[in-house]
Design a protein around this motif. Structure first.
Motif, PDB file in Angstrom:
ATOM      1  N   ASN A 193      -6.450  12.808  -5.748  1.00  0.00           N
ATOM      2  CA  ASN A 193      -5.113  13.284  -5.684  1.00  0.00           C
ATOM      3  C   ASN A 193      -5.176  13.955  -4.151  1.00  0.00           C
ATOM      4  O   ASN A 193      -6.137  14.648  -3.807  1.00  0.00           O
ATOM      5  CB  ASN A 193      -4.664  14.278  -6.387  1.00  0.00           C
ATOM      6  N   ILE A 221      -4.597   8.738  -5.424  1.00  0.00           N
ATOM      7  CA  ILE A 221      -4.386   7.587  -4.540  1.00  0.00           C
ATOM      8  C   ILE A 221      -5.653   7.236  -3.705  1.00  0.00           C
ATOM      9  O   ILE A 221      -6.637   7.897  -3.872  1.00  0.00           O
ATOM     10  CB  ILE A 221      -3.371   7.680  -3.593  1.00  0.00           C
ATOM     11  N   TRP A 268       0.772   3.700  -1.449  1.00  0.00           N
ATOM     12  CA  TRP A 268      -0.074   5.315  -1.504  1.00  0.00           C
ATOM     13  C   TRP A 268       0.001   5.835  -0.045  1.00  0.00           C
ATOM     14  O   TRP A 268      -0.027   6.970  -0.011  1.00  0.00           O
ATOM     15  CB  TRP A 268      -1.372   5.004  -2.060  1.00  0.00           C
ATOM     16  N   HIS A 271     -10.665   7.215  -5.275  1.00  0.00           N
ATOM     17  CA  HIS A 271      -9.655   7.654  -5.396  1.00  0.00           C
ATOM     18  C   HIS A 271      -9.425   9.459  -5.505  1.00  0.00           C
ATOM     19  O   HIS A 271     -10.753   9.867  -6.005  1.00  0.00           O
ATOM     20  CB  HIS A 271      -8.771   7.231  -6.769  1.00  0.00           C
ATOM     21  N   ASP A 329       4.636   4.998  -6.413  1.00  0.00           N
ATOM     22  CA  ASP A 329       4.399   5.651  -5.563  1.00  0.00           C
ATOM     23  C   ASP A 329       2.809   5.422  -4.962  1.00  0.00           C
ATOM     24  O   ASP A 329       2.419   6.085  -4.080  1.00  0.00           O
ATOM     25  CB  ASP A 329       4.538   7.211  -5.894  1.00  0.00           C
ATOM     26  N   GLY A 330       2.373   4.598  -5.762  1.00  0.00           N
ATOM     27  CA  GLY A 330       0.691   4.072  -5.429  1.00  0.00           C
ATOM     28  C   GLY A 330      -0.200   4.947  -5.854  1.00  0.00           C
ATOM     29  O   GLY A 330      -1.272   4.943  -5.399  1.00  0.00           O
ATOM     30  N   PHE A 331       0.173   5.945  -7.256  1.00  0.00           N
ATOM     31  CA  PHE A 331      -0.635   6.537  -7.685  1.00  0.00           C
ATOM     32  C   PHE A 331      -1.349   5.901  -8.857  1.00  0.00           C
ATOM     33  O   PHE A 331      -0.594   5.036  -9.419  1.00  0.00           O
ATOM     34  CB  PHE A 331      -0.216   7.950  -8.112  1.00  0.00           C
ATOM     35  N   ARG A 368       0.805  -1.142  -0.149  1.00  0.00           N
ATOM     36  CA  ARG A 368       0.150   0.030   0.120  1.00  0.00           C
ATOM     37  C   ARG A 368       0.869   1.277   0.012  1.00  0.00           C
ATOM     38  O   ARG A 368       0.946   2.062   0.892  1.00  0.00           O
ATOM     39  CB  ARG A 368      -1.017   0.057   1.098  1.00  0.00           C
ATOM     40  N   HIS A 401       1.851   8.694   1.178  1.00  0.00           N
ATOM     41  CA  HIS A 401       1.740  10.032   0.517  1.00  0.00           C
ATOM     42  C   HIS A 401       0.482  10.916   1.091  1.00  0.00           C
ATOM     43  O   HIS A 401       0.020  11.753   0.632  1.00  0.00           O
ATOM     44  CB  HIS A 401       1.537   9.956  -0.971  1.00  0.00           C
ATOM     45  N   LEU A 430      -0.673   1.427 -12.248  1.00  0.00           N
ATOM     46  CA  LEU A 430      -0.212   1.896 -10.980  1.00  0.00           C
ATOM     47  C   LEU A 430       1.222   2.006 -10.892  1.00  0.00           C
ATOM     48  O   LEU A 430       2.095   1.336 -11.768  1.00  0.00           O
ATOM     49  CB  LEU A 430      -0.459   0.530  -9.851  1.00  0.00           C
TER      50      LEU A 430
END
Length: 569
Positions: free
Chosen positions: A367, A380, A7, A365, A444-446, A5, A10, A441
């Protein structure tokens, strides 16, 4: 991938990765706001304001009125209205009595309306006088028995309330409501109902709060069963993501329709949770939105990309003070980077791209509002939301960078489709929802949304995702809107066609666009056909109807019209 995980690192410090979501009736959001801010304006509509106390009293009256009409726990009540006070009252009033809200698009024609009413089994509908003839006409072919009919005029200040009938008559709209059994005038009926508190104790994780109809991840329209827990969870997830929002201080601009689940969650339910002021607009008109922002000073303005595009391109946008805007989340369609950056420069606010779907209440999700933001991604996963990219056929998890189908799991995910167990089984497995969207994906998990699984274009064996091409077209200064579809091609199988709306006062030729695209895209992605239009077909939320364009193209080809296609090199 799930174990890491990535993300989570962040998340802004103010956002915890997990929360406890109360298991209560969605209407408790309103009840709690009244307990804390009874005299604060809850709803503002074209010059008229209702306090939280007045709104809850009206919702109680509505709930008691429904009971007098025989509405019981689990009965479906259809709401067919734009953003207006009656819609808010009817929504919470229905939930208070344990009913299931069926949100119905006011633009629906008789065939669409008949299908939805028959599928849901709704016996009561709440609508407006200007829509009544269309609604009443389907009575014989649906279970409808009772009609609660309001009017925009009921909640207009003087002298607008006197001028409204004159304007309606001039526009050819009938405001007549027949005085017959089963038809009730909203405001007079509401006054006749007692205001005693009503609050049905729900099993939040099992009891359905709303049926929201959607084309779903595949196929014909289906009723998405969203529970009280689904909607409350997604409301609190949204609230916890907007870290700079303060209870009792925010003003929400509701230009998105609240009969759409995006507007319902990020505007109506979220505003009630924060005891915010909800400024309702019955439809999106650019000038009216600009004037409203300047006058009402909203701080939160969720929308669709087309709304921000319209504001960016308005010829007098520089004359308005839009500096009150603090945070906007864009949904319903991909947000082009150029649109995002220009809107932020105009307002000084933060515009983030998010993602969701009706089956997830809808947001999964976004940002972050602080820290790392990756433009062009959907961000994320929300707190308590898991996400992964899976192989579209085997459903096996894929690695970072690989394109596959996006799957999500969390407290906001629906319990299934209404009366469609097989279709539910096709998209839900152990809580995981297959979204039908292709994504990838990063480390960075974005997550980056590539496109709808069904919208992918196969040109000479190469996969073309419309969003890749549309992003490049949007970057051209003369392009206001762009949408790309795949059309049949005898040699390539499919080829890329672009529909373009030029920016006002600017011109661009097909040749110039092709030159622009060839400098920025692989050759197989460059559109071979261009069509210039004054506007594109859209839903009431502002989402471009790609399917409509595909249907039009198919009909055109059936009629023998030849496209103006560039030859292969």
């Amino acid at each position: 991938m799930l174990g890491e995980r990535t993300w989570l690192r962040h998340y802004p410090a103010e956002v915890a990765p997990s929360f406890d979501y109360p298991k209560h009736n969605v209407a408790q959001l309103l009840i709690q706001a009244v307990a804390d801010y009874p005299e604060r304006p809850a709803v503002e509509f074209l010059g008229v304001s209702l306090t939280y106390r007045e709104l809850l009293e009206s919702a109680y009256r509505f709930a008691n009125g429904l009971q007098s009409l025989g509405v019981k726990t689990g009965d479906r009540v259809a709401l067919m209205m734009p953003n207006c006070p009656q819609m808010v009252i009817a929504y919470y009033g229905t939930l208070l009595v344990g009913g299931i809200v069926v949100m119905t698009n006011p633009l629906y024609m008789e065939g669409e309306l008949t299908f939805q009413l028959n599928d849901s089994g709704a016996k009561v509908i709440v609508t407006l006088d200007i829509l009544f003839p269309r609604v009443h006409h389907v009575k014989r072919s649906t279970p409808l028995q009772q009609f609660i009919v309001g009017s925009i005029q009921e909640y207009l200040p003087f002298p607008k309330n006197l001028l409204y009938p004159l304007k309606a008559k001039r526009d050819g709209q009938s405001l007549d409501i027949p005085d017959v059994p089963g038809v009730f005038r909203f405001k007079s009926w509401l006054k006749s109902c007692p205001a005693e508190p009503v609050s049905y104790p729900v099993d939040a994780e099992r009891d359905i709060a709303m049926l929201q109809y959607t084309g779903g991840t595949t196929g014909m329209a289906k009723g998405v069963m969203l529970t009280h827990y689904n909607l409350v969870s997604n409301t609190l997830q949204t609230a916890n993501w907007f870290i700079d929002a303060h209870r009792g201080k925010e003003i929400f601009l509701a230009a998105l329709p609240c009969f759409h689940v995006f507007g319902l969650t990020v505007l109506l339910n979220y505003a009630m949770h924060l005891a915010g002021i909800l400024v309702l607009l019955p439809r999106f008109e650019t000038k009216q939105v600009l004037e409203t922002i300047q006058k009402k000073r909203p701080t939160v303005f969720p929308g669709a990309p087309t709304m921000y595009i319209a504001i960016n391109h308005h010829k007098e946008v520089h004359k308005y003070d839009l500096s009150s805007i603090k945070a906007c989340v864009s949904g319903s369609a991909p947000l082009p980077l150029e649109v995002q950056e220009r809107f932020e420069s105009i307002t000084g606010g933060r515009l983030i791209e998010g993602y969701g779907l009706t089956e997830a209440s809808p947001v999964t999700h976004a940002n972050p509002l602080k820290g790392l933001r990756k433009n062009g991604t959907i961000g994320i996963p929300f707190p308590d939301t898991e996400a992964m990219v899976v192989h579209p056929d085997t459903r096996e998890p894929l690695s970072v960078g690989e394109i596959g189908e996006l799957a999500v799991r969390g407290p906001q995910v629906m319990i299934g489709y209404w009366n469609r167990p097989e279709e539910t089984k096709a998209v839900l497995n152990e809580g995981w929802l297959l979204t039908g969207d292709m994504a990838k994906l990063d480390e960075d998990g974005f997550f980056t949304l590539v496109d709808r699984k069904k919208d992918m274009i196969n040109a000479s064996g190469f996969k073309v995702y419309p969003r890749d091409v549309e992003e490049v077209l949007f970057e051209h200064p003369s392009v206001k809107e762009a949408v790309v579809i795949g059309v049949p091609d005898p040699y390539r199988g499919e080829t890329v066609k672009a529909f373009i709306v030029r920016a006002e006062g600017l011109d661009v030729s097909e040749e110039k666009l092709e030159e622009w695209c060839r400098a920025r895209l692989a050759a197989f992605k460059v559109p071979r056909i261009y069509e210039f239009r004054s506007e594109l077909p859209k839903t009431i939320v502002g989402k471009v109807l790609r399917r409509k364009l595909i249907e039009e193209e198919g009909l055109r080809r059936q009629q023998g019209e030849e496209p103006n296609e560039k030859p292969d090199e």
